[in-house]
Design an enzyme around this catalytic site. Structure first.
Site, PDB file in Angstrom:
ATOM      1  N   ASP A 104       0.845  -1.186   0.000  1.00 15.72           N
ATOM      2  CA  ASP A 104       0.000   0.000   0.000  1.00 15.72           C
ATOM      3  C   ASP A 104       0.883   1.240   0.000  1.00 15.72           C
ATOM      4  OD1 ASP A 104      -2.368   1.411  -0.009  1.00 15.72           O
ATOM      5  OD2 ASP A 104      -2.607   1.373   2.159  1.00 15.72           O
ATOM      6  N   TYR A 106       1.156   5.716  -0.563  1.00 16.36           N
ATOM      7  CA  TYR A 106       0.720   6.905   0.184  1.00 16.36           C
ATOM      8  C   TYR A 106       0.892   8.079  -0.761  1.00 16.36           C
ATOM      9  CZ  TYR A 106       0.653   9.406   4.787  1.00 16.36           C
ATOM     10  OH  TYR A 106       0.341  10.150   5.894  1.00 16.36           O
ATOM     11  N   HIS A 111      -3.694  13.894   1.011  1.00 15.09           N
ATOM     12  CA  HIS A 111      -3.910  12.967   2.124  1.00 15.09           C
ATOM     13  C   HIS A 111      -2.693  12.952   3.061  1.00 15.09           C
ATOM     14  CE1 HIS A 111      -5.123   9.402   4.362  1.00 15.09           C
ATOM     15  NE2 HIS A 111      -3.962   8.845   4.080  1.00 15.09           N
ATOM     16  N   ARG A 120       0.967  14.526  13.568  1.00 12.13           N
ATOM     17  CA  ARG A 120       2.166  15.217  14.077  1.00 12.13           C
ATOM     18  C   ARG A 120       1.935  16.723  14.099  1.00 12.13           C
ATOM     19  NH1 ARG A 120       3.760  11.854  10.121  1.00 12.13           N
ATOM     20  NH2 ARG A 120       4.013  13.620   8.717  1.00 12.13           N
ATOM     21  N   GLU A 177     -10.247   3.849   3.927  1.00 14.84           N
ATOM     22  CA  GLU A 177      -9.394   4.590   2.995  1.00 14.84           C
ATOM     23  C   GLU A 177      -9.843   4.202   1.594  1.00 14.84           C
ATOM     24  OE1 GLU A 177      -5.243   3.954   4.118  1.00 14.84           O
ATOM     25  OE2 GLU A 177      -5.441   5.539   5.635  1.00 14.84           O
ATOM     26  N   GLU A 179      -9.239   3.859  -2.090  1.00 20.99           N
ATOM     27  CA  GLU A 179      -8.002   3.753  -2.857  1.00 20.99           C
ATOM     28  C   GLU A 179      -8.255   3.072  -4.202  1.00 20.99           C
ATOM     29  OE1 GLU A 179      -4.677   2.241  -0.698  1.00 20.99           O
ATOM     30  OE2 GLU A 179      -5.361   3.059   1.228  1.00 20.99           O
ATOM     31  N   ASP A 211      -9.116   0.267   2.238  1.00 20.47           N
ATOM     32  CA  ASP A 211      -8.101  -0.110   3.228  1.00 20.47           C
ATOM     33  C   ASP A 211      -8.628   0.282   4.615  1.00 20.47           C
ATOM     34  OD1 ASP A 211      -5.769  -0.640   4.629  1.00 20.47           O
ATOM     35  OD2 ASP A 211      -4.791   1.230   4.010  1.00 20.47           O
ATOM     36  N   ARG A 215      -7.746   3.757  13.517  1.00 15.35           N
ATOM     37  CA  ARG A 215      -6.830   4.884  13.750  1.00 15.35           C
ATOM     38  C   ARG A 215      -6.227   4.884  15.146  1.00 15.35           C
ATOM     39  NH1 ARG A 215      -5.641   5.848   8.661  1.00 15.35           N
ATOM     40  NH2 ARG A 215      -7.472   6.437   7.431  1.00 15.35           N
ATOM     41  N   GLN A 218      -3.562   2.220  15.144  1.00 13.36           N
ATOM     42  CA  GLN A 218      -2.487   2.707  14.258  1.00 13.36           C
ATOM     43  C   GLN A 218      -1.629   3.775  14.933  1.00 13.36           C
ATOM     44  OE1 GLN A 218      -4.034   4.560  10.688  1.00 13.36           O
ATOM     45  NE2 GLN A 218      -1.992   5.041   9.871  1.00 13.36           N
ATOM     46  N   TYR A 222       2.390   2.660  15.250  1.00 15.43           N
ATOM     47  CA  TYR A 222       3.066   2.834  13.948  1.00 15.43           C
ATOM     48  C   TYR A 222       4.502   3.338  14.036  1.00 15.43           C
ATOM     49  CZ  TYR A 222       2.907   7.945  13.226  1.00 15.43           C
ATOM     50  OH  TYR A 222       3.115   9.294  13.292  1.00 15.43           O
ATOM     51  N   LYS A 231      -4.216  -2.042  10.342  1.00  9.81           N
ATOM     52  CA  LYS A 231      -4.690  -2.155   8.966  1.00  9.81           C
ATOM     53  C   LYS A 231      -4.777  -3.593   8.473  1.00  9.81           C
ATOM     54  CE  LYS A 231      -3.092   2.362   7.415  1.00  9.81           C
ATOM     55  NZ  LYS A 231      -4.153   2.781   6.486  1.00  9.81           N
ATOM     56  N   THR A 235      -8.762  -5.799   4.122  1.00 14.06           N
ATOM     57  CA  THR A 235      -8.694  -4.847   3.010  1.00 14.06           C
ATOM     58  C   THR A 235      -9.657  -5.370   1.950  1.00 14.06           C
ATOM     59  OG1 THR A 235      -6.344  -4.528   3.486  1.00 14.06           O
ATOM     60  CG2 THR A 235      -7.140  -3.718   1.364  1.00 14.06           C
ATOM     61  N   THR A 322      -4.741   6.395   0.185  1.00  7.72           N
ATOM     62  CA  THR A 322      -6.001   7.136   0.180  1.00  7.72           C
ATOM     63  C   THR A 322      -6.012   8.195  -0.911  1.00  7.72           C
ATOM     64  OG1 THR A 322      -6.126   6.860   2.550  1.00  7.72           O
ATOM     65  CG2 THR A 322      -7.567   8.531   1.584  1.00  7.72           C
ATOM     66  N   GLU A 336      -9.805  12.383   7.882  1.00  6.51           N
ATOM     67  CA  GLU A 336      -9.584  13.680   7.232  1.00  6.51           C
ATOM     68  C   GLU A 336     -10.895  14.460   7.104  1.00  6.51           C
ATOM     69  OE1 GLU A 336      -7.452  11.643   3.762  1.00  6.51           O
ATOM     70  OE2 GLU A 336      -7.010  13.768   3.494  1.00  6.51           O
TER      71      GLU A 336
HETATM   72 MN    MN Z   1      -4.058   2.819   2.828  1.00  9.36          MN
END
Ligand code: MN
Length: 388
Positions: A104, A106, A111, A120, A177, A179, A211, A215, A218, A222, A231, A235, A322, A336
């Site tokens: 996967d 990004y 996104h 962050r 997500e 995708e 996906d 959260r 994650q 992560y 995740k 899927t 995403t 988001e």
């Molecule tokens: Mn994804």
């Protein structure tokens, strides 16, 4: 003999002809092609389609994909054995191919920037590597499931920033997500690289991907190695693989890439796809992500995935990450869309943030075809079941 009625405005006309695996009562799973509101049993074209998977056909390579597509166009344009034609409502669709490895990416700048701000806060939204390489991770091929499969809410460790210690429990921030996934038909041996200009020789087709992402799991797990259990529980993919050969008219230039990528990622004309996605939450469209906004191209993703000499195999699936556009109603994930759950959106009259048990999400897409035709991708759907 029969002739299939194909309305001019069908998203499954002769310009599309996506492949899938279907069964009917009394008929074992096999490969078929979607034509308007019908599925044609392709075992009447070649024995390779008697398999319950597209893998044997995809492994035959690009020249065969071209040749067989021509034969299918001839076949379904004329009179055809009625026993091989099934109304789409009368068939069950299955996984269209056996997933070999799953990666996967990004690739959406919108996104990645939004998630950077949410995960962050106070730092640069994009990490320093983001515009130099298509960031990705290896996912879990064994939990890629076909559209319509129920999704059991995952449990795991979660720890909000204010919590003193982690706790175990059902995810409270279950998300999607939206995708686009690319299916490798003809692989490459270990030690070899696939150049950006060789994409068409290797990639067979395109599916829609959801996906599913927890959260809270994650966010805690992560660092520093990336997504893992948040995740890997499921899927979902759409049942119809749209051949790359059907998407010539859908190719568009990627947004400008600055800085210029390193030579192995440099395409003469980097191209993406002009796909319009929709995300429906319990029947209400909440987002319309535009794939044409994606920063990294599919060919750059595949070139990067193999630049170290990693092999690729028939059935490899690599997803785009995403799909999000610049506008709020173009965001392909609820984290988001609701800005981390702080800005609920209204779904059927109620304020909503993350997924609740019983919720259903459906992702669809269309793309431009030749001469004003539309190419349909069908849908990828899933319903959330309570944690076990
Ligand atoms: Mn994804």
């Amino acid at each position: 003999m029969t002739r299939i009625a194909i309305p001019d405005d069908s998203p499954f006309g002769l310009a599309n002809l996506p492949y899938g695996v279907f069964s009917t009562p009394g008929l074992t799973p096999r490969v078929g092609v979607r034509v308007a509101d019908h599925v044609v049993d392709l075992t009447i074209v070649d024995d390779v389609f008697a398999a319950p998977s597209l893998n044997p056909f995809m492994a035959q390579g690009h020249a065969r994909w071209v040749e067989v597509r021509e034969r299918i166009i001839d076949l379904v344009s004329g009179d055809i054995d009625g026993a091989a034609v099934h109304p789409v409502g009368a068939v069950t669709t299955h996984m269209p191919f056996e997933v070999a490895d799953y990666v996967d990416f990004y690739a959406s700048e919108h996104h990645a920037s939004n998630l950077g701000r949410l995960f962050r806060p106070g730092s640069e939204p994009l990490m320093p590597n983001w515009k130099h390489l298509p960031v990705g991770y290896h996912g879990r091929a064994g939990t890629v499931v076909p559209s319509g499969t129920d999704i059991v809410r995952p449990s795991g460790q979660r720890k909000a920033p204010a919590d003193a210690a982690p706790a175990y429990g059902a995810s409270r921030r279950l998300d999607i997500e939206a995708e686009v996934g690319f299916v490798v038909g003809a692989g490459s041996p270990i030690g070899a690289q696939i150049g950006v200009d060789d994409f068409d020789q290797h990639v067979f087709g395109v599916v829609l991907v959801n996906d599913w992402s927890a959260r809270d799991i994650q966010a805690w797990e992560y660092v520093p190695l990336g997504p893992f259990l948040g995740k890997s529980f499921a899927t979902s993919i759409s049942p119809w693989v749209v051949p790359l050969l059907a998407l010539e008219s859908a190719r568009v230039a990627t947004p400008p890439q600055d800085p210029e990528p390193l030579p192995y990622l440099r395409e003469k004309n980097p191209w993406g796809l002009d796909l319009d996605l929709t995300v429906s939450w319990n029947g209400q469209v909440v987002s319309r992500p535009p794939y044409r906004e994606m920063y990294w191209s599919p060919a750059q993703m595949l070139a990067h995935m193999t630049v170290n000499g990693a092999s690729s195999r028939t059935g490899d699936l690599f997803a785009s990450g995403t799909v999000s556009g610049p506008d709020r109603d173009q965001r392909g994930a609820f984290i988001e869309l609701t800005w981390g759950g702080k800005e609920p959106i209204e779904v059927n009259g109620a304020p909503r943030t993350f997924l609740e048990d019983g919720d259903e999400v459906v992702i669809t897409a269309t793309a431009p075809g030749p001469s004003g035709a539309r190419i349909g991708f069908g849908e990828v759907s899933g319903r959330v079941l309570p944690a076990r």
